[in-house]
Design an enzyme around this catalytic site. Structure first.
Site, PDB file in Angstrom:
ATOM      1  CB  ALA A  66      79.481 105.770  -4.168  1.00  0.00           C
ATOM      2  N   GLY A 111      76.839 108.872  -1.100  1.00  0.00           N
ATOM      3  CA  GLY A 111      78.099 108.742  -0.373  1.00  0.00           C
ATOM      4  C   GLY A 111      78.684 110.094   0.040  1.00  0.00           C
ATOM      5  CD  GLU A 114      75.830 106.871   2.543  1.00  0.00           C
ATOM      6  OE1 GLU A 114      76.484 106.808   1.481  1.00  0.00           O
ATOM      7  OE2 GLU A 114      75.105 105.948   2.933  1.00  0.00           O
ATOM      8  CD  GLU A 134      72.417 106.545  -1.236  1.00  0.00           C
ATOM      9  OE1 GLU A 134      71.408 107.252  -1.015  1.00  0.00           O
ATOM     10  OE2 GLU A 134      73.514 106.755  -0.699  1.00  0.00           O
TER      11      GLU A 134
END
Ligand code: CAA
Length: 260
Positions: A66, A111, A114, A134
Site C-alpha cells: 500500500a 498490500g 496480500e 508492516e
C-alpha cells in the site's frame, strides 16, 4: 472504460490486469484500488472472459505494498476506512466466481503480498521477493495478511514473516506454500497465460463451483462442506457441459464447453 493506474489487456478469453504505477513500484493508492475494483467487476461481467491474471507493470515489482506516502497522514478513522477499502477489493477478487492468477513479477510486499494471496493461484518469477514488512512501519498487515497468510503457510511461519518483517525469495515462498510455482523471470507471464488457457479450456461452471467449494472449505465444518459439495456436484449434472465433457470422453474426442 479508461484507467490511469491499471492496464487491461485481453488474450482471447484470458485477461491480464497490470497494476501500473512503476515509478513507485506499483504501490496501491486509493485510486489504484478503485480502478482494480472497477476492472475486476467489468471482467466478472464479461461472458467472453474466463480467467484473470494480475501482474505488475515494469520488471521490478508486482506491488511493493500500500502507498506509504498516502498512508502517512491518516488518523484512526481514516486508517480503518483505508483497511476496509483494501478488504473490499481483495474479497471481491477472492470470491469472484472466475479464477484469478497472480503473476508475481518482482516485489510483492505488504498490500502487494496480500493482493497475491487474495488470488486463487500464485506464480512467481525467480526475481520475486515476498513479505509483510508492516511492523517495520509501525502498523499491522491491513489487507488480510494476518488471515490469508496464516491459512497458506500456518501460524508459525506467518508469525515469523509478520513479526520479523523480512522479505523472502520466490524459492523460499514456494517451499513454504506461499507461491505455487516459480519460473524464470522472462517466461513468467507466458507460463501464467498458458495455465490460464488450460483452465479456460475446462468446463466454466465446474471450475466456478470448484472455486466456491474450495473457498468454503476454510470457513465451514466438514459436515456442512460435504453437503454443499454434494449439492454443487449434483448441480453440474444439470449443465450441458457435463453431458459434453462425459460424452466426449466416451466418444474419445475433445470436449467443447459452452459454459451452459
Ligand atoms: N509506497 C509508496 N512508495 C513506494 C513504496 C510504497 N509501498 N514502495 C516503493 N515506493 C517508491 C519509493 O519511495 C521510491 O520512490 P522515489 O523514487 O520517489 O524515491 C520508488 O518507489 C523506488 O523505490 P526504492 O528507491 O525504495 O527502491 P529500492 O530498490 O531501493 O527498494 C523496496 C525497493 C525494497 C521494495 C523498497 O522500495 C521498499 O521497502 N518499499 C516499501 C515496502 C513496504 O514497506 N510495503 C508495505 C507498505 S504498508 C502496507 O502495505 C500496509 C497494508 O498491509 C495495507
Amino acid at each position: 472504460m479508461s484507467y490511469e493506474n491499471v492496464i487491461v489487456e485481453n488474450r482471447e478469453n484470458v485477461q491480464i490486469l497490470y497494476i501500473n504505477r512503476p515509478k513507485v513500484l506499483n504501490a496501491l493508492n486509493e485510486q489504484t484500488l478503485l480502478e482494480i475494483e472497477a476492472a475486476v467487476k467489468s471482467f466478472a461481467e464479461d461472458t467472453n472472459l474466463s480467467v484473470l491474471i494480475i501482474t505488475g507493470s515494469g520488471d521490478r515489482a508486482f506491488v511493493a505494498g500500500a502507498d506509504i506516502e498516502a498512508q502517512y497522514p491518516l488518523d484512526a478513522v481514516q486508517g480503518r476506512k483505508w483497511g476496509l477499502l483494501g478488504h473490499r477489493v481483495f474479497t471481491l477478487i477472492e470470491t469472484l466466481e472466475k479464477p484469478v492468477i497472480a503473476a508475481i513479477n518482482g516485489y510483492a510486499l505488504g498490500g502487494g503480498c496480500e493482493l497475491a494471496m487474495a488470488c486463487d493461484i500464485r506464480l512467481a518469477s525467480e526475481k520475486a521477493q515476498l513479505g509483510q514488512p508492516e511492523v517495520t512501519l509501525g502498523i499491522t498487515p491491513g489487507y488480510g495478511g494476518t488471515q490469508r497468510l496464516t491459512r497458506l503457510v500456518g501460524p508459525g511461519k506467518a508469525k515469523q514473516l509478520v513479526f520479523t518483517g523480512q522479505r523472502i525469495t520466490a524459492i523460499e515462498a514456494h517451499r513454504i506454500g506461499l507461491v505455487d510455482e516459480v519460473y524464470p523471470h522472462e517466461t513468467l507471464l507466458e507460463e501464467a497465460i498458458k495455465m490460464a488457457q488450460l483452465i479456460a479450456s475446462n468446463a466454466p461452471i465446474a471450475v466456478r463451483y470448484s472455486k466456491v467449494l474450495i473457498n468454503q472449505s476454510i470457513q465451514i465444518n466438514n459436515d456442512m462442506a460435504t453437503t454443499v459439495e454434494a449439492g454443487l456436484f449434483g448441480l453440474c449434472f444439470a449443465t450441458q457441459d457435463q453431458k459434453e465433457g462425459m460424452g466426449a470422453f466416451l466418444e474419445k474426442r475433445k470436449p467443447v464447453f459452452q459454459g451452459k
